[in-house]
Structure formats: structure tokens, C-alpha cells
Motif scaffolding. Structure first.
Motif, PDB file in Angstrom:
ATOM      1  N   GLU A  39      21.264   6.970  -8.204  1.00  0.00           N
ATOM      2  CA  GLU A  39      20.645   7.658  -7.093  1.00  0.00           C
ATOM      3  C   GLU A  39      19.143   7.630  -7.336  1.00  0.00           C
ATOM      4  N   TYR A  40      18.370   7.761  -6.263  1.00  0.00           N
ATOM      5  CA  TYR A  40      16.930   7.574  -6.345  1.00  0.00           C
ATOM      6  C   TYR A  40      16.183   8.769  -5.771  1.00  0.00           C
ATOM      7  N   LYS A  41      14.972   8.967  -6.264  1.00  0.00           N
ATOM      8  CA  LYS A  41      14.110  10.056  -5.794  1.00  0.00           C
ATOM      9  C   LYS A  41      12.699   9.495  -5.714  1.00  0.00           C
ATOM     10  N   ILE A  42      11.983   9.865  -4.649  1.00  0.00           N
ATOM     11  CA  ILE A  42      10.601   9.451  -4.477  1.00  0.00           C
ATOM     12  C   ILE A  42       9.743  10.701  -4.358  1.00  0.00           C
ATOM     13  N   LEU A  43       8.714  10.795  -5.191  1.00  0.00           N
ATOM     14  CA  LEU A  43       7.742  11.881  -5.085  1.00  0.00           C
ATOM     15  C   LEU A  43       6.451  11.306  -4.528  1.00  0.00           C
ATOM     16  N   SER A  44       5.895  11.976  -3.538  1.00  0.00           N
ATOM     17  CA  SER A  44       4.630  11.551  -2.955  1.00  0.00           C
ATOM     18  C   SER A  44       3.505  12.402  -3.503  1.00  0.00           C
ATOM     19  N   GLY A  45       2.370  11.792  -3.685  1.00  0.00           N
ATOM     20  CA  GLY A  45       1.198  12.529  -4.125  1.00  0.00           C
ATOM     21  C   GLY A  45       1.044  12.502  -5.625  1.00  0.00           C
ATOM     22  N   PRO A  68       0.426   2.866  -6.398  1.00  0.00           N
ATOM     23  CA  PRO A  68      -0.846   3.575  -6.280  1.00  0.00           C
ATOM     24  C   PRO A  68      -1.185   3.891  -4.830  1.00  0.00           C
ATOM     25  N   SER A  69      -2.045   4.885  -4.649  1.00  0.00           N
ATOM     26  CA  SER A  69      -2.440   5.264  -3.294  1.00  0.00           C
ATOM     27  C   SER A  69      -3.250   4.144  -2.653  1.00  0.00           C
ATOM     28  N   LYS A  70      -3.105   4.061  -1.321  1.00  0.00           N
ATOM     29  CA  LYS A  70      -3.846   3.063  -0.539  1.00  0.00           C
ATOM     30  C   LYS A  70      -4.419   3.792   0.670  1.00  0.00           C
ATOM     31  N   GLY A  71      -5.677   4.032   0.655  1.00  0.00           N
ATOM     32  CA  GLY A  71      -6.302   4.710   1.778  1.00  0.00           C
ATOM     33  C   GLY A  71      -5.756   6.113   1.946  1.00  0.00           C
ATOM     34  N   MET A  72      -5.114   6.373   3.077  1.00  0.00           N
ATOM     35  CA  MET A  72      -4.574   7.693   3.389  1.00  0.00           C
ATOM     36  C   MET A  72      -3.175   7.897   2.805  1.00  0.00           C
ATOM     37  N   THR A  73      -2.550   6.844   2.311  1.00  0.00           N
ATOM     38  CA  THR A  73      -1.198   6.937   1.760  1.00  0.00           C
ATOM     39  C   THR A  73      -1.274   7.444   0.321  1.00  0.00           C
TER      40      THR A  73
END
Length: 83
Positions: A39-45, A68-73
Motif C-alpha cells: 500500500e502507498y502513501k503520499i505526503l505533500s509539502g 522536489p517542489s516545482k513552482g507552486m507544487t
């Protein structure tokens, strides 16, 4: 001529050992892939602190990729664990 023969014999033995190890590793990989589900989990920020990462680790989550972050992402952290 004897030295060349010895070199060829050692090379043949080494290649045979490498081929056998490769086949064994491939067979083990097939067994693992067939029996384990993830199972997978994604954390943003980037706000994930050491405490949160330690909790994820204790719960069996393994960090497998960082985007890595790209602009606003924001930065994305990708985790997986076996079910």
C-alpha cells in the motif's frame, strides 16, 4: 600457454557463478513479487518533521521517492509498506 589456460578457466568459473547467482536472484524476486502486496502513501509539502517520519517508520512505512517542489507544487514524499 598454461597461464592463458588458467586465466580462461578462472574466467569460466567466475561467469558460471555470476550466471547462477543471477538466476537465483531472479527466482527469489518472482517469489517475493507474487506473494507480497503493498500500500502507498503520499505526503505533500515539506512540513513532515522528524517526529512524523519516525512514526511512519514505526508503522512500517518506507520512503521510496522524493519529488522536489516545482513552482507552486509542493514537495511530494512517497512511502510504501507491505500489507
Amino acid at each position: 600457454m598454461t597461464k592463458n589456460f588458467q586465466t580462461l578457466a578462472i574466467l569460466a568459473v567466475a561467469l558460471t557463478a555470476i550466471a547462477g547467482a543471477w538466476q537465483y536472484a531472479g527466482a527469489q524476486g518472482e517469489k517475493i513479487a507474487a506473494g507480497v502486496k503493498f500500500e502507498y502513501k503520499i505526503l505533500s509539502g515539506t512540513s513532515a518533521g522528524a517526529g512524523e517520519l519516525n512514526v511512519l517508520g514505526k508503522d512500517g512505512w518506507e520512503l521510496v521517492a522524493v519529488e522536489p517542489s516545482k513552482g507552486m507544487t509542493p514537495t511530494q514524499l512517497y512511502f510504501k509498506r507491505s500489507r
